[in-house]
Design a protein around this motif. Structure first.
Motif, PDB file in Angstrom:
ATOM      1  N   MET A   1       0.786 -10.298  28.737  1.00 38.67           N
ATOM      2  CA  MET A   1       0.197  -9.446  27.702  1.00 38.67           C
ATOM      3  C   MET A   1       1.161  -9.321  26.512  1.00 38.67           C
ATOM      4  SD  MET A   1      -2.705  -8.623  29.049  1.00 38.67           S
ATOM      5  CE  MET A   1      -3.344  -7.173  28.207  1.00 38.67           C
ATOM      6  N   THR A   2       0.578  -9.104  25.341  1.00 41.57           N
ATOM      7  CA  THR A   2       1.359  -8.994  24.103  1.00 41.57           C
ATOM      8  C   THR A   2       1.072  -7.659  23.437  1.00 41.57           C
ATOM      9  OG1 THR A   2       1.285 -11.386  23.761  1.00 41.57           O
ATOM     10  CG2 THR A   2       1.781 -10.015  21.840  1.00 41.57           C
ATOM     11  N   LEU A   3       2.119  -6.977  22.975  1.00 42.15           N
ATOM     12  CA  LEU A   3       1.937  -5.709  22.288  1.00 42.15           C
ATOM     13  C   LEU A   3       1.480  -5.967  20.857  1.00 42.15           C
ATOM     14  CD1 LEU A   3       2.343  -2.693  22.987  1.00 42.15           C
ATOM     15  CD2 LEU A   3       4.577  -2.846  21.850  1.00 42.15           C
ATOM     16  N   ARG A   4       0.485  -5.234  20.427  1.00 48.28           N
ATOM     17  CA  ARG A   4      -0.026  -5.326  19.062  1.00 48.28           C
ATOM     18  C   ARG A   4      -0.065  -3.941  18.411  1.00 48.28           C
ATOM     19  NH1 ARG A   4       0.013 -10.740  17.641  1.00 48.28           N
ATOM     20  NH2 ARG A   4      -1.368 -11.989  18.975  1.00 48.28           N
ATOM     21  N   ALA A   5       0.106  -3.913  17.086  1.00 45.57           N
ATOM     22  CA  ALA A   5      -0.071  -2.696  16.307  1.00 45.57           C
ATOM     23  C   ALA A   5      -1.493  -2.715  15.754  1.00 45.57           C
ATOM     24  CB  ALA A   5       0.944  -2.633  15.180  1.00 45.57           C
ATOM     25  N   VAL A   6      -2.356  -1.864  16.307  1.00 43.73           N
ATOM     26  CA  VAL A   6      -3.791  -1.903  16.020  1.00 43.73           C
ATOM     27  C   VAL A   6      -4.196  -0.739  15.116  1.00 43.73           C
ATOM     28  CG1 VAL A   6      -6.096  -1.847  17.057  1.00 43.73           C
ATOM     29  CG2 VAL A   6      -4.225  -3.021  18.241  1.00 43.73           C
ATOM     30  N   ALA A   7      -5.002  -1.028  14.096  1.00 44.18           N
ATOM     31  CA  ALA A   7      -5.518   0.017  13.211  1.00 44.18           C
ATOM     32  C   ALA A   7      -6.595   0.815  13.936  1.00 44.18           C
ATOM     33  CB  ALA A   7      -6.094  -0.607  11.946  1.00 44.18           C
ATOM     34  N   ILE A   8      -6.387   2.122  14.038  1.00 43.28           N
ATOM     35  CA  ILE A   8      -7.367   2.973  14.726  1.00 43.28           C
ATOM     36  C   ILE A   8      -7.973   4.033  13.810  1.00 43.28           C
ATOM     37  CG2 ILE A   8      -6.255   2.626  16.966  1.00 43.28           C
ATOM     38  CD1 ILE A   8      -5.172   5.542  16.671  1.00 43.28           C
ATOM     39  N   GLY A   9      -7.467   4.135  12.571  1.00 40.83           N
ATOM     40  CA  GLY A   9      -8.018   5.121  11.647  1.00 40.83           C
ATOM     41  C   GLY A   9      -7.621   4.802  10.223  1.00 40.83           C
ATOM     42  N   ILE A  10      -8.504   5.098   9.281  1.00 44.47           N
ATOM     43  CA  ILE A  10      -8.258   4.818   7.862  1.00 44.47           C
ATOM     44  C   ILE A  10      -8.844   5.952   7.034  1.00 44.47           C
ATOM     45  CG2 ILE A  10     -10.389   3.470   7.630  1.00 44.47           C
ATOM     46  CD1 ILE A  10      -7.140   2.496   5.872  1.00 44.47           C
ATOM     47  N   GLY A  11      -8.189   6.273   5.924  1.00 48.73           N
ATOM     48  CA  GLY A  11      -8.709   7.329   5.053  1.00 48.73           C
ATOM     49  C   GLY A  11      -8.067   7.244   3.682  1.00 48.73           C
ATOM     50  N   HIS A  12      -8.650   7.941   2.716  1.00 51.48           N
ATOM     51  CA  HIS A  12      -8.078   7.930   1.379  1.00 51.48           C
ATOM     52  C   HIS A  12      -8.350   9.241   0.661  1.00 51.48           C
ATOM     53  CE1 HIS A  12     -12.269   6.743   0.356  1.00 51.48           C
ATOM     54  NE2 HIS A  12     -12.018   7.299  -0.815  1.00 51.48           N
ATOM     55  N   TYR A  13      -7.655   9.413  -0.446  1.00 52.90           N
ATOM     56  CA  TYR A  13      -7.869  10.588  -1.291  1.00 52.90           C
ATOM     57  C   TYR A  13      -7.693  10.188  -2.745  1.00 52.90           C
ATOM     58  CZ  TYR A  13      -7.285  15.050  -3.625  1.00 52.90           C
ATOM     59  OH  TYR A  13      -7.429  16.114  -4.486  1.00 52.90           O
ATOM     60  N   LEU A  14      -8.591  10.690  -3.602  1.00 49.79           N
ATOM     61  CA  LEU A  14      -8.512  10.463  -5.038  1.00 49.79           C
ATOM     62  C   LEU A  14      -8.505  11.803  -5.764  1.00 49.79           C
ATOM     63  CD1 LEU A  14     -11.114   7.596  -5.203  1.00 49.79           C
ATOM     64  CD2 LEU A  14      -8.716   7.363  -5.896  1.00 49.79           C
ATOM     65  N   PRO A  15      -7.662  11.969  -6.770  1.00 53.35           N
ATOM     66  CA  PRO A  15      -7.683  13.208  -7.550  1.00 53.35           C
ATOM     67  C   PRO A  15      -9.057  13.436  -8.181  1.00 53.35           C
ATOM     68  CG  PRO A  15      -5.735  11.900  -8.074  1.00 53.35           C
ATOM     69  CD  PRO A  15      -6.625  11.028  -7.235  1.00 53.35           C
ATOM     70  N   GLU A  16      -9.347  14.687  -8.468  1.00 56.80           N
ATOM     71  CA  GLU A  16     -10.674  15.024  -8.992  1.00 56.80           C
ATOM     72  C   GLU A  16     -10.935  14.460 -10.382  1.00 56.80           C
ATOM     73  OE1 GLU A  16     -11.657  19.137  -8.850  1.00 56.80           O
ATOM     74  OE2 GLU A  16     -11.208  19.350  -6.713  1.00 56.80           O
ATOM     75  N   ARG A  17      -9.899  14.394 -11.204  1.00 57.43           N
ATOM     76  CA  ARG A  17     -10.103  13.977 -12.594  1.00 57.43           C
ATOM     77  C   ARG A  17     -10.383  12.485 -12.687  1.00 57.43           C
ATOM     78  NH1 ARG A  17      -5.744  13.747 -17.577  1.00 57.43           N
ATOM     79  NH2 ARG A  17      -7.232  12.943 -19.131  1.00 57.43           N
ATOM     80  N   VAL A  18     -11.553  12.156 -13.217  1.00 53.84           N
ATOM     81  CA  VAL A  18     -11.938  10.768 -13.449  1.00 53.84           C
ATOM     82  C   VAL A  18     -11.772  10.474 -14.939  1.00 53.84           C
ATOM     83  CG1 VAL A  18     -13.801   9.079 -13.326  1.00 53.84           C
ATOM     84  CG2 VAL A  18     -13.581  10.832 -11.548  1.00 53.84           C
ATOM     85  N   VAL A  19     -11.080   9.374 -15.245  1.00 52.87           N
ATOM     86  CA  VAL A  19     -10.801   9.019 -16.630  1.00 52.87           C
ATOM     87  C   VAL A  19     -11.489   7.701 -16.967  1.00 52.87           C
ATOM     88  CG1 VAL A  19      -8.998   8.539 -18.322  1.00 52.87           C
ATOM     89  CG2 VAL A  19      -8.567  10.185 -16.477  1.00 52.87           C
ATOM     90  N   PRO A  20     -12.594   7.741 -17.704  1.00 53.47           N
ATOM     91  CA  PRO A  20     -13.276   6.504 -18.098  1.00 53.47           C
ATOM     92  C   PRO A  20     -12.508   5.799 -19.213  1.00 53.47           C
ATOM     93  CG  PRO A  20     -14.354   8.382 -19.107  1.00 53.47           C
ATOM     94  CD  PRO A  20     -13.284   8.945 -18.204  1.00 53.47           C
ATOM     95  N   ASN A  21     -12.776   4.519 -19.388  1.00 59.72           N
ATOM     96  CA  ASN A  21     -12.103   3.769 -20.448  1.00 59.72           C
ATOM     97  C   ASN A  21     -12.301   4.405 -21.816  1.00 59.72           C
ATOM     98  OD1 ASN A  21     -11.218   1.850 -18.625  1.00 59.72           O
ATOM     99  ND2 ASN A  21     -12.897   0.424 -19.022  1.00 59.72           N
ATOM    100  N   SER A  22     -13.457   4.984 -22.032  1.00 57.01           N
ATOM    101  CA  SER A  22     -13.776   5.554 -23.345  1.00 57.01           C
ATOM    102  C   SER A  22     -12.798   6.649 -23.762  1.00 57.01           C
ATOM    103  CB  SER A  22     -15.201   6.118 -23.345  1.00 57.01           C
ATOM    104  OG  SER A  22     -15.349   7.101 -22.335  1.00 57.01           O
ATOM    105  N   GLU A  23     -12.140   7.280 -22.782  1.00 62.72           N
ATOM    106  CA  GLU A  23     -11.203   8.363 -23.107  1.00 62.72           C
ATOM    107  C   GLU A  23      -9.993   7.842 -23.885  1.00 62.72           C
ATOM    108  OE1 GLU A  23      -8.773  11.736 -20.587  1.00 62.72           O
ATOM    109  OE2 GLU A  23     -10.870  11.349 -20.084  1.00 62.72           O
ATOM    110  N   PHE A  24      -9.670   6.557 -23.740  1.00 62.17           N
ATOM    111  CA  PHE A  24      -8.516   5.996 -24.437  1.00 62.17           C
ATOM    112  C   PHE A  24      -8.834   5.633 -25.881  1.00 62.17           C
ATOM    113  CE2 PHE A  24      -7.610   5.055 -19.952  1.00 62.17           C
ATOM    114  CZ  PHE A  24      -6.321   5.566 -19.846  1.00 62.17           C
ATOM    115  N   GLU A  25     -10.128   5.539 -26.220  1.00 61.38           N
ATOM    116  CA  GLU A  25     -10.516   5.093 -27.551  1.00 61.38           C
ATOM    117  C   GLU A  25     -10.088   6.057 -28.651  1.00 61.38           C
ATOM    118  OE1 GLU A  25     -14.712   4.409 -27.293  1.00 61.38           O
ATOM    119  OE2 GLU A  25     -14.506   2.650 -25.990  1.00 61.38           O
TER     120      GLU A  25
END
Length: 323
Positions: free
Chosen positions: A1-25
């Motif tokens: 048998m061989t030991l493996r590092a297995v992915a058992i969970g995934i998650g993410h977080y994004l800040p609330e503020r969304v900045v569209p391209n138009s904001e840079f104009e």
């Protein structure tokens, strides 16, 4: 048998503020069309005032732990890949450890800029295979909005803030490419290219600095090096690009993503793309893309995934894993 590092969970977080391209104009000589045509980016998220990299990382970690069905009591170590830690020290990882209420185990940061999460995965894999930990929480988190030069239209429109987290667990495999978990890693760096992508400040220069990039030169190195490291990692695993279900690349620029896929002989329908919604979130981009892809229903158990990234240093690498 061989030991493996297995992915058992995934998650993410994004800040609330969304900045569209138009904001840079309003402040730059640029347009939404110009930004999209050169990068594929439509919007990005920026952290709120007082919201730090460790805050983002902790929220992503909580989502990953919930997805894995475990708590911090089940975690032995935390690795945070970041170039924008809250403080010079202690590490962002120890701050995440504290925010999660975890008082055991160990925590540390890895700094390889946009390649940070690939380096962190490789390190976590080595820690698990050596028996130092059974479960490792691997996080990529950045607040690149804090190091932007808002007068430089070539860079400030490209980057965003966010975090993604992955839980790796030691499990037994058969030692074949059909095993779940990390099957191969491949890491590189070459400091002679340090001036292509860097921040012109730091602790020993006693300044915060801003991100500087020679975009055309980075692009030239990126496609060649990303395809090469991905193919090397696959070869180490005894596999080829034909075996790949999904490429989950560093989300820097749609043209780099497309160019790398072409060089590997892969159709874009086998590539996870999130750059349009998040911009370049550096070390956070791969775990963020993995998490979004799982939510979309793209990534399924048994899928063979290749992640690859390149960042300042230059530092680059790839990881082959089966979900």
């Amino acid at each position: 048998m061989t030991l493996r590092a297995v992915a058992i969970g995934i998650g993410h977080y994004l800040p609330e503020r969304v900045v569209p391209n138009s904001e840079f104009e309003a402040t730059l000589d640029t347009t939404d069309e110009w930004i999209q045509s050169r990068s594929g980016i439509q919007q990005r998220h920026f952290a709120a005032e007082g919201e730090t990299t460790s805050n983002l990382a902790a929220r992503a970690a909580e989502a990953a732990l919930q997805d894995a069905g475990i708590t911090t009591a089940d975690v032995d170590a935390i690795i945070v890949a970041t170039s924008t830690a809250d403080l010079t020290f202690p590490s962002a990882a120890t701050m995440v450890q504290s925010e999660l209420g975890m008082t055991h185990g160990f925590a540390f940061d890895i700094q390889a800029v946009c390649a940070g999460f690939v380096y962190a995965l490789s390190t976590a894999n080595a820690i698990i295979l050596s028996g130092q930990a059974r479960r490792v929480l691997v996080i990529g988190a950045e607040t690149f909005s804090r190091i932007m030069d808002w007068t430089d239209r070539a860079t400030c429109v490209l980057f965003g803030d966010g975090a993604g987290a992955l839980v790796l667990e030691a499990r037994e495999g058969d030692g074949t490419a059909a095993d779940s978990g990390i099957l191969a890693t491949d890491l590189h760096s070459d400091g002679q290219f340090k001036d292509l992508l860097y921040v012109d400040g730091g602790v020993s220069t006693q300044s915060t600095g801003h991100l500087r990039m020679q975009g055309n030169q980075v692009f030239r190195h990126a496609v060649e090096k990303l395809a090469s490291t991905a193919e090397t990692a696959l070869e180490k695993a005894g596999l080829t690009s034909e075996d790949v279900d999904w490429i989950v690349p560093h989300q820097a620029n749609i043209r780099i993503i497309q160019g790398t896929a072409r060089k590997m002989g892969l159709d874009m329908d086998r590539v996870v793309v999130t750059v349009q919604d998040h911009g370049n979130t550096s070390a956070a981009s791969i775990p963020l893309a993995l998490s979004v892809a799982k939510q979309r229903g793209q990534i399924k158990p048994g899928d063979l995934i290749v992640t690859e990234a390149i960042g300042g240093g230059l530092a680059w690498g790839a990881v082959v894993l089966r979900w």
